[in-house]
Write a protein that holds these residues in place. Structure first.
Motif, short mmCIF file in Angstrom:
data_model
loop_
_atom_site.label_atom_id
_atom_site.label_comp_id
_atom_site.label_asym_id
_atom_site.label_seq_id
_atom_site.Cartn_x
_atom_site.Cartn_y
_atom_site.Cartn_z
N THR A 1 0.83 -1.21 0.00
CA THR A 1 0.00 0.00 0.00
C THR A 1 0.87 1.26 0.00
N ASP B 1 -7.67 -4.36 -1.87
CA ASP B 1 -7.59 -5.12 -0.62
C ASP B 1 -8.88 -4.89 0.14
N ARG C 1 -8.59 -6.92 4.48
CA ARG C 1 -8.13 -6.44 5.78
C ARG C 1 -8.91 -5.18 6.16
N ASP D 1 -4.23 -1.92 -5.54
CA ASP D 1 -3.77 -2.51 -4.28
C ASP D 1 -4.40 -3.90 -4.14
N GLN E 1 -6.46 3.30 4.56
CA GLN E 1 -5.02 3.56 4.41
C GLN E 1 -4.71 4.04 3.00
MG MG Z 1 -1.75 -3.05 2.22
#
Ligand code: MG
Ligand code: GTP
Length: 314
Positions: free
Chosen positions: A116, A139, A142, A191, A148
């Motif tokens: 990331t 992603d 998670r 990502d 993020q």
């Molecule tokens: Mg990541």
């Protein structure tokens, strides 16, 4: 501190564990004998360049002894420097230019290697090159992963496509590729969730993401970059080998070269994974990633042309 200075500082421990240990070993030998080869092998193996590259370098030294370029222990290090530069060049390949299409770049790798963060840095790099960049939050696995990435999107002032946590990652890719195409985006950075090769459902998801990308944009993903954490050394390489079985890899991003003694890993990447090193990372900041440049790397490792390099850096 500029990039070269950071790289040089970051490689200090690698230098110590590799070059200086080799120097210590060979200095004691007035004559090259089997014992010296054994000592050299031991040092090389502990510096994380891998078994294959160790064998290769030892073979090179034997050649050098035969051709009399190496006459005693003192000749070994300068000779080895030349061999290391050759290996670095082997790992470098010019970046393909894909102007005119939306270039789709997948960022893959095991947990926590710096995927990331690398996307955030790449977004800055390409934006500075005058390219229109978009991020895709692939992603969905998670918690907080897309938050993020959103922070990096905001920092770079680029658009981001994201779905809810737990959503289908392939659906994110489908939406992002469609949107990037419609908006004339130059570079779409995707990502992905950190995954181990043993998690077969996640590996299958990666395959599906790649398939879906190609439906909206011809030839996508154009690049699949495997992120490797230099601090994990050869371990990273063996884990990562298996990614290549799932999605064709086009290059490696080697992160966390700041302060590891295991930077020697870079020498073995092309040999072990069959793909070039594309980018190197030397810190957590947005400017701490650059295209891999073999000559610059060699200068940083061997303390060559330092003043000139420092003057050049921004
Ligand atoms: Mg990541
Ligand atoms: N020192 C240093 N830290 C780095 C570098 N690149 C990334 N990091 C740090 O490594 C940690 C993990 O980075 P992430 O980008 O979240 O890694 P990731 O691969 O996306 O992790 P997951 O999504 O959990 O699989 C963060 O604290 C980053 O700041 C680097 O080049 N040097």
């Amino acid at each position: 501190m500029g990039f070269f200075s950071k790289l040089r500082k970051g490689l200090e421990k690698t230098k110590k564990s590799f070059i200086q240990n080799i120097e210590t070993v060979v200095r004691g030998y007035a004559k090259i004998d089997d014992e010296m080869y054994e000592d050299l092998e031991a040092v090389m193996l502990t510096s994380d360049i891998g078994v294959e590259t160790t064998d290769y370098l030892l073979g090179k030294i034997r050649e050098g002894v035969k051709s009399k370029e190496i006459r005693d222990g003192n000749d070994v290090v300068p000779y080895l420097e030349k061999c290391v530069v050759e290996l670095l060049e082997e790992n470098a390949e010019p970046m393909p230019d894909r102007t005119g299409t939306t270039e789709v770049i997948f960022i893959v790798g095991v947990n926590g290697v710096g995927k990331t963060t690398t996307i955030g840095k790449l977004a800055k790099y390409y934006t500075q090159q005058g390219k229109k960049v978009m991020l895709a939050a692939g992603d969905t696995f998670r918690a907080a992963a897309s938050e993020q990435l959103t922070i990096w999107a905001e920092r770079n002032d680029v658009p981001i496509v994201k779905h809810q946590e737990g959503a289908d990652a392939a659906a994110v890719v489908f939406d992002a590729t469609a949107s990037a195409k419609a908006r004339g985006i130059d570079v779409l950075l995707v990502d992905t969730a950190g995954r181990l090769h043993t998690k077969s459902n996640l590996m299958e998801e990666l395959r599906k993401m790649a398939r879906v990308a190609g439906r909206n944009i011809d030839g996508a993903p154009h690049e699949t970059l495997l992120v490797l954490d230099a601090t994990t050394g050869q371990n990273a390489v063996s884990q990562a080998k298996l990614f290549g079985d799932v999605v064709p890899l086009t290059g490696v991003v080697l992160t966390k070269l700041d302060g590891t003694a295991k930077g020697g890993i870079i020498l073995s990447i092309k040999r072990e994974l069959g793909v070039p090193v594309r980018w190197v990372g030397v810190g957590e900041g947005a400017d701490d990633l650059r295209p891999f440049d073999a000559a610059q790397f060699a200068d940083a490792l061997f303390d060559k042309n330092v003043t000139q390099r420092e003057q050049e850096e921004d």
